[in-house]
Design an enzyme around this catalytic site. Sequence first.
Site, PDB file in Angstrom:
ATOM      1  N   THR A  68      -2.024  80.618  43.499  1.00 38.62           N
ATOM      2  CA  THR A  68      -2.278  79.755  44.654  1.00 38.62           C
ATOM      3  C   THR A  68      -2.951  80.554  45.768  1.00 38.62           C
ATOM      4  O   THR A  68      -3.971  80.135  46.324  1.00 38.62           O
ATOM      5  CB  THR A  68      -0.959  79.152  45.180  1.00 38.62           C
ATOM      6  OG1 THR A  68      -0.348  78.393  44.123  1.00 38.62           O
ATOM      7  CG2 THR A  68      -1.193  78.253  46.384  1.00 38.62           C
ATOM      8  N   SER A 195      -2.228  84.600  37.589  1.00 45.98           N
ATOM      9  CA  SER A 195      -0.815  84.496  37.933  1.00 45.98           C
ATOM     10  C   SER A 195       0.015  85.214  36.878  1.00 45.98           C
ATOM     11  O   SER A 195      -0.240  85.072  35.682  1.00 45.98           O
ATOM     12  CB  SER A 195      -0.412  83.021  37.998  1.00 45.98           C
ATOM     13  OG  SER A 195       0.959  82.920  38.328  1.00 45.98           O
ATOM     14  N   HIS A 197       3.432  84.859  36.383  1.00 40.67           N
ATOM     15  CA  HIS A 197       4.582  84.139  35.806  1.00 40.67           C
ATOM     16  C   HIS A 197       4.189  83.107  34.761  1.00 40.67           C
ATOM     17  O   HIS A 197       5.056  82.506  34.124  1.00 40.67           O
ATOM     18  CB  HIS A 197       5.451  83.510  36.906  1.00 40.67           C
ATOM     19  CG  HIS A 197       4.916  82.267  37.533  1.00 40.67           C
ATOM     20  ND1 HIS A 197       5.301  81.015  37.122  1.00 40.67           N
ATOM     21  CD2 HIS A 197       4.028  82.067  38.530  1.00 40.67           C
ATOM     22  CE1 HIS A 197       4.683  80.098  37.860  1.00 40.67           C
ATOM     23  NE2 HIS A 197       3.899  80.725  38.731  1.00 40.67           N
ATOM     24  N   CYS A 322       3.748  71.110  39.543  1.00 39.24           N
ATOM     25  CA  CYS A 322       3.463  71.581  40.899  1.00 39.24           C
ATOM     26  C   CYS A 322       3.647  70.463  41.910  1.00 39.24           C
ATOM     27  O   CYS A 322       3.726  70.696  43.092  1.00 39.24           O
ATOM     28  CB  CYS A 322       2.061  72.145  40.953  1.00 39.24           C
ATOM     29  SG  CYS A 322       1.771  73.266  39.575  1.00 39.24           S
TER      30      CYS A 322
HETATM   31  C1  LIG Z   1       0.492  77.656  37.978  1.00 35.11           C
HETATM   32  C2  LIG Z   1      -0.912  77.444  38.385  1.00 35.11           C
HETATM   33  C3  LIG Z   1      -1.344  77.777  39.673  1.00 35.11           C
HETATM   34  C4  LIG Z   1      -0.409  78.313  40.723  1.00 35.11           C
HETATM   35  O1  LIG Z   1      -0.039  79.630  40.414  1.00 35.11           O
HETATM   36  P1  LIG Z   1       1.134  80.350  41.246  1.00 35.11           P
HETATM   37  O2  LIG Z   1       1.055  81.769  40.771  1.00 35.11           O
HETATM   38  O3  LIG Z   1       2.397  79.654  40.862  1.00 35.11           O
HETATM   39  O4  LIG Z   1       0.786  80.209  42.685  1.00 35.11           O
HETATM   40  C5  LIG Z   1      -2.673  77.591  39.988  1.00 35.11           C
HETATM   41  N1  LIG Z   1      -3.524  77.088  39.082  1.00 35.11           N
HETATM   42  C6  LIG Z   1      -3.152  76.770  37.846  1.00 35.11           C
HETATM   43  C7  LIG Z   1      -4.154  76.234  36.877  1.00 35.11           C
HETATM   44  C8  LIG Z   1      -1.828  76.919  37.451  1.00 35.11           C
HETATM   45  O5  LIG Z   1      -1.455  76.574  36.227  1.00 35.11           O
END
Ligand SMILES: *Cc1c(COP(=O)(O)O)cnc(C)c1O
Length: 389
Positions: A68, A195, A197, A322
Amino acid sequence: MDNHATTQLDPRVLEAMLPYLTQDFGNPASTDHVYGAKAADAVERSREQLAKTINASAHEIIITSGATEADNLAIQGIARTRSAEGGHIITCTTEHKAVLDPLRYLASQGWVVTYVPVDSYGIIDLDRLESSITDRTILISVMFANNEIGTIAPMAEIGRIAKEHGVLFHTDAAQAVGHIPVDVQALRIDLMSISAHKAYGPKGVGALYVRSHNPRVKVAPILLGGGQERGLRSGTLNVPSIIGMGEAFEIARREMTQEADRLAGWTRKMRERFENSAGAELNGHPFNRLPHNLNMYFPGVESKALIQSVRSQVAISASSACTTEEVEPSYVILALGYGPERAHSSIRFGLGRFNIEDEVNLVMQSVDTATNRLRSIGVRNEVISANVN
Ligand SMILES: *Cc1c(COP(=O)(O)O)cnc(C)c1O
């Protein structure tokens, strides 16, 4: 089976993190002493592990709190390098909110944003993308792989179009890095959000890849302060999580091919079973798709009711996690050209490293049982209301 929302921390990742939560607690910016120096070395090693996974250089990795923040740094950071009069950005209708919302903010500030549609498989219309480019276009932002339907974008073609027109190319690759091969050189990506996680690393850490040559991409910071991350992202680095991210992507790089094969085998099996037993239909592209994703339309079955029926044994979701509070149908399914009925009757399965075959069988069995039961209730309701009328 909701591994697109998040994944379990790999025990090997936790192992790598633990010393940095206890004795090796130094601040990597305080390198006058051994504590800080040790932390700084470890952070640089992680940066290299991540860079290697995407064929970048370590100095092109800006560590953030997740995808994000990386999306915001890319979009707002590029916008801030331009003069106040704004410009033009091109994106896609099926993007994550972390891209759509900063763009909506820029639009409120006078920027022009074009949303290029996708086909019924979720593939962006490349002709429309190219013909949308104007003299004022500075950025194209198209996600690598969709978090709901698993469709993988034609990245090489988008990279080629962007390069030919001298426009920067950003991609949100939160669902791709660590799961499928990603090469920022081959695909000519200029900025990429990552990301940890989503790939068995810790939550609250990620990165933005920023190309350093050919061209040298200039981004203005959105967080100001201590000047960490070459001034692009101030704030003391979250060392244990960064170590975990490096380890997670190192493991992913080594095990990706085998893991993808195993999970693709299971998603194929589930898809065939649901097509045959429940009359389900695939959402997303038939083969340009994430190996561990399956998104299926179960005609006549409310996804909310299906999720509730299996909830005691199986964790699945209707769409993006989300925006869990919203009862709106998935805008991604709607963008494929389908009506709200399909959007309200689609389920996302996200398989992961720690799923086992027994679980795959259990999910198939319980979803089948639930769809049959829900349909029979649905039919009975119709019969009852028909009698009343
Ligand atoms: C999970 C996700 C995000 C957000 O990532 P975070 O690390 O949780 O902020 C953004 N874009 C996509 C496509 C995602 O799957």
